[in-house]
Design a protein around this motif. Structure first.
Motif, PDB file in Angstrom:
ATOM      1  N   GLU A 180     -43.747  28.981 -35.904  1.00  0.00           N
ATOM      2  CA  GLU A 180     -42.676  29.356 -34.983  1.00  0.00           C
ATOM      3  C   GLU A 180     -41.728  28.188 -34.738  1.00  0.00           C
ATOM      4  OE1 GLU A 180     -44.167  31.999 -31.551  1.00  0.00           O
ATOM      5  OE2 GLU A 180     -45.944  30.843 -32.142  1.00  0.00           O
ATOM      6  N   PHE A 181     -42.308  27.016 -34.517  1.00  0.00           N
ATOM      7  CA  PHE A 181     -41.500  25.857 -34.143  1.00  0.00           C
ATOM      8  C   PHE A 181     -40.649  25.356 -35.304  1.00  0.00           C
ATOM      9  CE2 PHE A 181     -40.852  21.332 -33.111  1.00  0.00           C
ATOM     10  CZ  PHE A 181     -40.292  21.472 -31.846  1.00  0.00           C
ATOM     11  N   GLY A 182     -41.224  25.305 -36.500  1.00  0.00           N
ATOM     12  CA  GLY A 182     -40.497  24.803 -37.654  1.00  0.00           C
ATOM     13  C   GLY A 182     -39.214  25.570 -37.937  1.00  0.00           C
ATOM     14  N   PRO A 183     -39.254  26.897 -38.014  1.00  0.00           N
ATOM     15  CA  PRO A 183     -38.018  27.639 -38.250  1.00  0.00           C
ATOM     16  C   PRO A 183     -36.976  27.459 -37.146  1.00  0.00           C
ATOM     17  CG  PRO A 183     -39.913  28.992 -38.805  1.00  0.00           C
ATOM     18  CD  PRO A 183     -40.438  27.749 -38.152  1.00  0.00           C
ATOM     19  N   LEU A 184     -37.427  27.305 -35.884  1.00  0.00           N
ATOM     20  CA  LEU A 184     -36.481  27.035 -34.804  1.00  0.00           C
ATOM     21  C   LEU A 184     -35.737  25.733 -35.059  1.00  0.00           C
ATOM     22  CD1 LEU A 184     -38.524  27.984 -31.593  1.00  0.00           C
ATOM     23  CD2 LEU A 184     -36.482  29.146 -32.450  1.00  0.00           C
ATOM     24  N   ARG A 185     -36.481  24.697 -35.420  1.00  0.00           N
ATOM     25  CA  ARG A 185     -35.856  23.406 -35.678  1.00  0.00           C
ATOM     26  C   ARG A 185     -34.937  23.477 -36.903  1.00  0.00           C
ATOM     27  NH1 ARG A 185     -35.082  20.325 -31.812  1.00  0.00           N
ATOM     28  NH2 ARG A 185     -34.516  18.812 -33.425  1.00  0.00           N
ATOM     29  N   ARG A 186     -35.359  24.219 -37.921  1.00  0.00           N
ATOM     30  CA  ARG A 186     -34.522  24.348 -39.114  1.00  0.00           C
ATOM     31  C   ARG A 186     -33.220  25.072 -38.779  1.00  0.00           C
ATOM     32  NH1 ARG A 186     -32.424  21.843 -42.739  1.00  0.00           N
ATOM     33  NH2 ARG A 186     -31.665  23.032 -44.513  1.00  0.00           N
ATOM     34  N   ALA A 187     -33.296  26.086 -37.929  1.00  0.00           N
ATOM     35  CA  ALA A 187     -32.098  26.808 -37.517  1.00  0.00           C
ATOM     36  C   ALA A 187     -31.143  25.879 -36.775  1.00  0.00           C
ATOM     37  CB  ALA A 187     -32.469  28.006 -36.652  1.00  0.00           C
ATOM     38  N   HIS A 188     -31.687  25.011 -35.917  1.00  0.00           N
ATOM     39  CA  HIS A 188     -30.841  24.038 -35.215  1.00  0.00           C
ATOM     40  C   HIS A 188     -30.176  23.094 -36.212  1.00  0.00           C
ATOM     41  CE1 HIS A 188     -31.784  25.291 -31.223  1.00  0.00           C
ATOM     42  NE2 HIS A 188     -33.068  25.035 -31.328  1.00  0.00           N
ATOM     43  N   ALA A 189     -30.913  22.694 -37.240  1.00  0.00           N
ATOM     44  CA  ALA A 189     -30.350  21.787 -38.245  1.00  0.00           C
ATOM     45  C   ALA A 189     -29.158  22.434 -38.941  1.00  0.00           C
ATOM     46  CB  ALA A 189     -31.422  21.397 -39.260  1.00  0.00           C
ATOM     47  N   SER A 219     -41.131  21.977 -45.249  1.00  0.00           N
ATOM     48  CA  SER A 219     -39.921  22.012 -44.437  1.00  0.00           C
ATOM     49  C   SER A 219     -40.239  21.889 -42.957  1.00  0.00           C
ATOM     50  CB  SER A 219     -39.170  23.316 -44.704  1.00  0.00           C
ATOM     51  OG  SER A 219     -38.013  23.413 -43.905  1.00  0.00           O
ATOM     52  N   TRP A 220     -41.246  22.621 -42.475  1.00  0.00           N
ATOM     53  CA  TRP A 220     -41.600  22.578 -41.051  1.00  0.00           C
ATOM     54  C   TRP A 220     -42.060  21.176 -40.659  1.00  0.00           C
ATOM     55  CZ3 TRP A 220     -45.264  27.380 -41.597  1.00  0.00           C
ATOM     56  CH2 TRP A 220     -44.472  28.519 -41.851  1.00  0.00           C
ATOM     57  N   ASN A 221     -42.899  20.576 -41.495  1.00  0.00           N
ATOM     58  CA  ASN A 221     -43.423  19.247 -41.198  1.00  0.00           C
ATOM     59  C   ASN A 221     -42.295  18.213 -41.182  1.00  0.00           C
ATOM     60  OD1 ASN A 221     -45.868  17.554 -40.796  1.00  0.00           O
ATOM     61  ND2 ASN A 221     -45.207  16.617 -42.718  1.00  0.00           N
ATOM     62  N   ALA A 222     -41.348  18.353 -42.116  1.00  0.00           N
ATOM     63  CA  ALA A 222     -40.213  17.436 -42.156  1.00  0.00           C
ATOM     64  C   ALA A 222     -39.387  17.531 -40.881  1.00  0.00           C
ATOM     65  CB  ALA A 222     -39.338  17.737 -43.374  1.00  0.00           C
ATOM     66  N   GLU A 223     -39.296  18.727 -40.300  1.00  0.00           N
ATOM     67  CA  GLU A 223     -38.515  18.890 -39.078  1.00  0.00           C
ATOM     68  C   GLU A 223     -39.122  18.115 -37.913  1.00  0.00           C
ATOM     69  OE1 GLU A 223     -35.593  20.087 -38.608  1.00  0.00           O
ATOM     70  OE2 GLU A 223     -35.357  20.779 -40.681  1.00  0.00           O
ATOM     71  N   ILE A 224     -40.451  17.962 -37.896  1.00  0.00           N
ATOM     72  CA  ILE A 224     -41.088  17.165 -36.831  1.00  0.00           C
ATOM     73  C   ILE A 224     -40.676  15.702 -36.960  1.00  0.00           C
ATOM     74  CG2 ILE A 224     -43.261  16.494 -35.765  1.00  0.00           C
ATOM     75  CD1 ILE A 224     -42.700  19.459 -35.539  1.00  0.00           C
ATOM     76  N   SER A 225     -40.691  15.198 -38.187  1.00  0.00           N
ATOM     77  CA  SER A 225     -40.283  13.816 -38.426  1.00  0.00           C
ATOM     78  C   SER A 225     -38.814  13.615 -38.090  1.00  0.00           C
ATOM     79  CB  SER A 225     -40.551  13.449 -39.891  1.00  0.00           C
ATOM     80  OG  SER A 225     -40.171  12.121 -40.158  1.00  0.00           O
ATOM     81  N   LEU A 226     -37.963  14.571 -38.470  1.00  0.00           N
ATOM     82  CA  LEU A 226     -36.535  14.463 -38.168  1.00  0.00           C
ATOM     83  C   LEU A 226     -36.286  14.498 -36.668  1.00  0.00           C
ATOM     84  CD1 LEU A 226     -35.118  16.812 -40.943  1.00  0.00           C
ATOM     85  CD2 LEU A 226     -34.792  14.345 -40.794  1.00  0.00           C
ATOM     86  N   MET A 227     -37.006  15.354 -35.949  1.00  0.00           N
ATOM     87  CA  MET A 227     -36.852  15.418 -34.495  1.00  0.00           C
ATOM     88  C   MET A 227     -37.207  14.074 -33.867  1.00  0.00           C
ATOM     89  SD  MET A 227     -38.657  18.071 -31.788  1.00  0.00           S
ATOM     90  CE  MET A 227     -40.330  17.511 -32.174  1.00  0.00           C
ATOM     91  N   THR A 228     -38.248  13.440 -34.383  1.00  0.00           N
ATOM     92  CA  THR A 228     -38.663  12.148 -33.852  1.00  0.00           C
ATOM     93  C   THR A 228     -37.622  11.078 -34.142  1.00  0.00           C
ATOM     94  OG1 THR A 228     -40.964  12.805 -34.266  1.00  0.00           O
ATOM     95  CG2 THR A 228     -40.558  10.480 -33.799  1.00  0.00           C
ATOM     96  N   GLY A 229     -37.093  11.065 -35.362  1.00  0.00           N
ATOM     97  CA  GLY A 229     -36.057  10.097 -35.705  1.00  0.00           C
ATOM     98  C   GLY A 229     -34.789  10.293 -34.902  1.00  0.00           C
ATOM     99  N   MET A 230     -34.456  11.534 -34.595  1.00  0.00           N
ATOM    100  CA  MET A 230     -33.284  11.809 -33.771  1.00  0.00           C
ATOM    101  C   MET A 230     -33.506  11.353 -32.327  1.00  0.00           C
ATOM    102  SD  MET A 230     -32.468  15.584 -35.357  1.00  0.00           S
ATOM    103  CE  MET A 230     -31.404  16.078 -34.003  1.00  0.00           C
ATOM    104  N   ALA A 231     -34.725  11.585 -31.811  1.00  0.00           N
ATOM    105  CA  ALA A 231     -35.033  11.146 -30.445  1.00  0.00           C
ATOM    106  C   ALA A 231     -34.983   9.632 -30.345  1.00  0.00           C
ATOM    107  CB  ALA A 231     -36.413  11.666 -30.033  1.00  0.00           C
ATOM    108  N   ALA A 232     -35.526   8.955 -31.358  1.00  0.00           N
ATOM    109  CA  ALA A 232     -35.496   7.491 -31.367  1.00  0.00           C
ATOM    110  C   ALA A 232     -34.065   6.976 -31.421  1.00  0.00           C
ATOM    111  CB  ALA A 232     -36.299   6.959 -32.551  1.00  0.00           C
ATOM    112  N   ALA A 233     -33.221   7.612 -32.222  1.00  0.00           N
ATOM    113  CA  ALA A 233     -31.816   7.205 -32.301  1.00  0.00           C
ATOM    114  C   ALA A 233     -31.120   7.392 -30.963  1.00  0.00           C
ATOM    115  CB  ALA A 233     -31.108   8.010 -33.389  1.00  0.00           C
ATOM    116  N   SER A 234     -31.427   8.472 -30.266  1.00  0.00           N
ATOM    117  CA  SER A 234     -30.825   8.721 -28.955  1.00  0.00           C
ATOM    118  C   SER A 234     -31.207   7.632 -27.961  1.00  0.00           C
ATOM    119  CB  SER A 234     -31.269  10.093 -28.436  1.00  0.00           C
ATOM    120  OG  SER A 234     -30.730  10.359 -27.163  1.00  0.00           O
ATOM    121  N   ILE A 235     -32.483   7.218 -28.010  1.00  0.00           N
ATOM    122  CA  ILE A 235     -32.938   6.135 -27.132  1.00  0.00           C
ATOM    123  C   ILE A 235     -32.158   4.859 -27.422  1.00  0.00           C
ATOM    124  CG2 ILE A 235     -34.904   4.597 -26.697  1.00  0.00           C
ATOM    125  CD1 ILE A 235     -36.714   7.081 -27.105  1.00  0.00           C
TER     126      ILE A 235
END
Length: 471
Positions: A192-201, A235-251
């Motif tokens: 469920e979570f992976g497709p949500l993140r992919r849609a946001h991408a 793809s779903w697993n990659a979205e977790i890593s991308l979310m983390t990298g985006m959060a780190a960049a925001s910080i």
């Protein structure tokens, strides 16, 4: 899932990649003082950090991997989700300015070869004390994301902790479990979570190229080339890593200090060229659809899609690392991600991740960056640029070598191919079986079409493969 392969079976003992190690001056071992520091660091106390070993984390990596950077657990929480993402804590083991630190700065990243890698860190750490191996307590940096029903984080926390992975999986096994309707509880919510993140991408305009990736595998006394379609789990697993990298960049951006992975937005000429290619291939591209959304809607199994993905590589040129301290740089986004992004999820294998993680930990703790970290930031873009270039050259040379081994002695034979990119008198083609990317002589071959080609040359010494066509 179809796996294409061509196997070399031979009793020869010279089908190794030692020649590449010598050609690219890859180190064969670590200096004695580096090994000594790594061995001493194995028993270093993790200090006072929360014990979160009860979290049912699991790892998903290629089969046989021992350098495990990440462990995750994705849970449903009411209408939303909680994602726990543990990252190997190299900051505990590497003393700034020590022999180990200086050596890994020289190396930049792990270089992977089919018959053994050239690790960034000594294996006592990368495959031992720092690796998130199953069933053992490990120090980690734990990222926790509290997300709404839309998959967007409402709260992000990064802290040092003790964790324990409960199981080690590979991508294919996890995909099979999802296909069978019986995924592991720690990753079940990924569907469920992976497709949500992919849609946001896609809504952001992220660009993903689904070109066939050649992989080299050992097969008895020889090697084989394979191409594997990207699974949903990838793809779903990659979205977790991308979310983390985006959060780190925001910080980092909020604190005005850090290092980003940047890529300029595609220029208008590159987008226009891709639109012309789509029109020439009779692939409809609505005017209001972004390049990323257009490419995501293509069927990667079609020859037209392969050609367009190849053309679209022009959209993703100019990647680099941007360090900053005190002011925000002009370019802060990564066009492929369509957002600010940084590397923090692979510190065992990539130098910059350890430093970026330390920036995030200091900022979120309300602390000033230590002097060694502030001094290192401006050096990282050059160090990573050099190591990225080297890794790319080694990877391409290894693939070229196996392609030449596979096709040696087969000059004159014909193969089915797809034209990926055309030139005036030479094209780039993809041969499906064996899976080969190579040059093909021929006057203005039609992009996106299937043709028959003839092997002209396969030279293992020069690592050169050439075709001619159509025939």
């Amino acid at each position: 899932m179809r796996v294409l392969s061509q196997v070399i079976r031979t009793g020869r003992a010279d089908l190794s990649f030692d020649g590449l190690r010598s050609e690219f001056s890859l180190p064969s071992s670590f200096p004695a003082e580096v090994l000594a520091e790594a061995e001493a660091a194995v028993s270093r106390s993790p200090g006072d950090r929360p014990d979160l070993t009860a979290l049912p984390l699991v790892t998903i990596d290629p089969p046989g991997a021992k350098d495990l950077d990440q462990a995750l657990c994705v849970e449903r929480s009411g209408d939303g989700f909680v994602v726990h993402y543990a990252i190997a804590d190299l900051g505990l083991f590497v003393t700034p300015g020590g022999p180990l630190d200086l050596e890994v700065r020289r190396r930049g990243q792990t270089i992977y070869l089919p018959d053994g890698n050239v690790p960034l860190h000594p294996t006592a750490l990368s495959e031992g004390a720092a690796s998130l191996l199953p069933g053992v307590v490990r120090p980690a940096v734990l990222w926790t994301f509290t997300c709404g029903a839309d998959g967007i984080p409402s709260d992000v926390e990064a802290r040092r902790a003790l964790v324990r992975s409960t199981a080690q999986f590979d991508y294919a096994t996890v995909q099979v479990s999802f296909d069978a309707g019986d995924p592991h509880p720690s990753v079940a919510a990924l569907a469920e979570f992976g497709p949500l993140r992919r849609a946001h991408a896609l809504s952001r305009g992220a660009i993903e190229l689904q070109l066939p990736e050649q992989e080299i595998e050992q097969d008895g006394t020889g090697w084989k080339l394979v191409t594997r379609p990207r699974t949903a789990v990838d793809s779903w697993n990659a979205e977790i890593s991308l979310m983390t990298g985006m959060a780190a960049a925001s910080i980092m951006l909020e604190a005005r200090v850090g290092i980003l992975r940047t890529l300029p937005d595609p220029d208008a000429a590159a987008v226009a060229s891709l639109r012309r290619s789509a029109a020439a291939l009779d692939v409809k591209w609505p005017a209001d659809l972004s390049p990323g959304a257009f490419l995501a809607g293509l069927d990667p199994a079609t020859p037209e899609a392969l050609a367009l993905f190849t053309d679209a590589t022009r959209l993703l040129r100019g990647a680099g690392y941007t360090a900053f301290n005190g002011s925000v740089p002009e370019v802060v986004t990564h066009a492929g991600v369509a957002a600010p992004y940084t590397h923090v999820t692979a510190p065992l294998r990539r130098l910059v991740d350890r430093f970026a993680t330390e920036v995030c930990l200091a900022v979120t703790a309300g602390e000033e960056l230590p002097s060694w970290l502030a001094e290192a930031l401006p050096q990282l873009p050059s160090l990573m640029g050099s190591s990225d270039s080297l890794a790319s050259k080694v990877d391409r040379a290894a693939t070229d070598q196996v392609e030449a081994w596979v096709l040696a002695g087969r000059a004159g034979q014909e193969f089915d191919a797809v034209v990926l990119r055309a030139g005036d008198d030479e094209a780039e083609v993809f041969v499906a079986e064996p899976p080969i990317l190579a040059k093909c002589a021929g006057e203005r071959l039609p992009e996106g079409e299937r043709i028959r080609v003839r092997l002209v040359e396969a030279d293992p010494v020069e690592r050169k493969v050439r075709f001619a066509g159509p025939v």
